[in-house]
Design a protein around this motif. Structure first.
Motif, PDB file in Angstrom:
ATOM      1  N   PRO A  15       0.807  -1.231   0.000  1.00 44.88           N
ATOM      2  CA  PRO A  15       0.000   0.000   0.000  1.00 44.88           C
ATOM      3  C   PRO A  15       0.836   1.277   0.000  1.00 44.88           C
ATOM      4  CG  PRO A  15      -0.920  -1.593   1.541  1.00 44.88           C
ATOM      5  CD  PRO A  15       0.397  -2.150   1.083  1.00 44.88           C
ATOM      6  N   SER A  67       3.548   1.628  -1.565  1.00 45.40           N
ATOM      7  CA  SER A  67       4.290   1.667  -2.830  1.00 45.40           C
ATOM      8  C   SER A  67       3.375   1.854  -4.032  1.00 45.40           C
ATOM      9  CB  SER A  67       5.103   0.378  -2.986  1.00 45.40           C
ATOM     10  OG  SER A  67       5.921   0.143  -1.870  1.00 45.40           O
ATOM     11  N   ARG A  68       2.216   2.437  -3.835  1.00 51.39           N
ATOM     12  CA  ARG A  68       1.268   2.589  -4.944  1.00 51.39           C
ATOM     13  C   ARG A  68       1.823   3.374  -6.127  1.00 51.39           C
ATOM     14  NH1 ARG A  68      -4.308   3.775  -1.503  1.00 51.39           N
ATOM     15  NH2 ARG A  68      -4.555   1.648  -0.693  1.00 51.39           N
ATOM     16  N   LEU A  97       4.084   0.931  -7.972  1.00 50.16           N
ATOM     17  CA  LEU A  97       3.282  -0.145  -8.551  1.00 50.16           C
ATOM     18  C   LEU A  97       2.479   0.359  -9.746  1.00 50.16           C
ATOM     19  CD1 LEU A  97       1.934  -1.870  -5.299  1.00 50.16           C
ATOM     20  CD2 LEU A  97       3.740  -2.691  -6.815  1.00 50.16           C
ATOM     21  N   GLY A  98       1.980   1.592  -9.650  1.00 51.63           N
ATOM     22  CA  GLY A  98       1.280   2.165 -10.795  1.00 51.63           C
ATOM     23  C   GLY A  98       2.187   2.353 -11.991  1.00 51.63           C
ATOM     24  N   SER A 104       2.927  -1.041 -13.558  1.00 50.51           N
ATOM     25  CA  SER A 104       1.702  -1.576 -14.161  1.00 50.51           C
ATOM     26  C   SER A 104       1.428  -0.926 -15.505  1.00 50.51           C
ATOM     27  CB  SER A 104       0.514  -1.363 -13.215  1.00 50.51           C
ATOM     28  OG  SER A 104       0.688  -2.058 -12.009  1.00 50.51           O
ATOM     29  N   GLN A 135       0.844   9.505 -12.177  1.00 49.35           N
ATOM     30  CA  GLN A 135       1.288   8.355 -11.380  1.00 49.35           C
ATOM     31  C   GLN A 135       2.579   7.781 -11.940  1.00 49.35           C
ATOM     32  OE1 GLN A 135      -0.509   7.580  -8.776  1.00 49.35           O
ATOM     33  NE2 GLN A 135      -0.085   5.481  -8.159  1.00 49.35           N
TER      34      GLN A 135
END
Length: 286
Positions: free
Chosen positions: A200, A202-203, A206-207, A210, A275
């Motif tokens: 959470p 590291s959003r 991670l975004g 992704s 992001q």
């Protein structure tokens, strides 16, 4: 000693002003290089061939929406789009999940050979995908993964791991060790800390990975080309090639089809731009 003007403001540095002006000009040129072909393709899809060759850079007169309507009314287009979405989502989930777990080990644990193993992934960034096509094809054939979505999903995830691990490891190392120590004192084990706290936090990273995985999968042409012989499994890049061969004389219709095929990746970038930049620069800033 700095000087100020009568209004209390510092005088503007001429050298800094010139540098800022040059950067703005370069940004405008780069933006034009990127946007002009996209605008040309979008507007070209609303023309017929006569308009396209008579006035390639002007607005359509009249507008011809039939090229786009013919594409979206085609069952083949939606089948290829569904295949692309399925492969992209599966590849992204796999590469982010495995890459995050590997990056967590590289970032938070010290063990013999850690840096050597990490360097192998870094070297993977310089490994050209085309070099692996022949051995990869032989391997997939021996594993009976030809004409199987897993034949595209698994290699895409494997080739996406290096950049994913490099970005996530850099971000994980910026999270203070005190956070993990506090979690351990509260009875949180390593696995629970990874899932409930680290991910959470590291959003942004991670975004970033992704978005890179989704767009890379969506634009992948070579791997689906060697894996899918059955047209039922074709992705949109293969569909664009087939459509271009079928309507080679109808340039306006081809432009409409290509525009629709690239639209999802453009939308993905547009919504995830902030992001993406935040995830790429967060490790540097911290």
């Amino acid at each position: 000693m700095t000087t100020t003007t009568a209004t209390g403001r510092r005088p503007r540095n001429p050298r800094r002003a010139v540098r800022s002006g040059v950067l703005h000009v370069v940004s405008i040129i780069v933006g034009a290089v990127v946007m002009v072909p996209i605008i040309f393709g979008v507007l070209g899809g609303f023309k017929d061939n006569g308009q396209l060759f008579a006035n390639p850079f002007g607005l359509p007169e009249p507008w011809v929406p039939g090229n786009y309507l013919d594409a979206v009314s085609s069952s083949a287009f939606w089948m290829q789009a569904t295949n692309s979405v399925t492969v992209a989502i599966a590849s992204t989930v796999l590469v982010v999940l495995v890459g995050a777990m590997a990056a967590y080990i590289f970032a938070r644990y010290a063990f013999p050979g850690r840096e050597v193993m990490f360097m192998l992934f870094v070297i993977g960034l310089m490994f050209p995908f085309a070099v692996a096509i022949l051995p990869l094809f032989v391997l997939l054939r021996e594993m009976n993964l030809l004409n199987n979505p897993l034949g595209v999903i698994l290699p895409q995830a494997a080739f996406g791991l290096p950049i994913t691990i490099v970005i996530l490891r850099s971000f994980f190392r910026t999270i203070p060790a005190e956070v993990e120590e506090s979690a351990v004192l509260d009875g949180c084990g390593p696995f629970r800390f990874f899932w409930r706290i680290l991910l959470p936090m590291s959003r942004p990273a991670l975004g970033t990975v992704s978005v890179l995985a989704v767009v890379g999968s969506w634009n992948n042409f070579l791997l689906p080309l060697i894996v899918f012989n059955d047209s039922r499994w074709w992705t949109l890049p293969l569909g664009v090639q087939q459509f271009q061969s079928q309507y080679s004389a109808d340039t306006a219709r081809i432009l409409a089809y290509v525009t629709l095929a690239m639209l999802p990746s453009l939308v993905c970038y547009a919504f995830a731009e902030r992001q993406l930049i935040s995830g790429l620069t967060s490790g540097i800033g911290k």
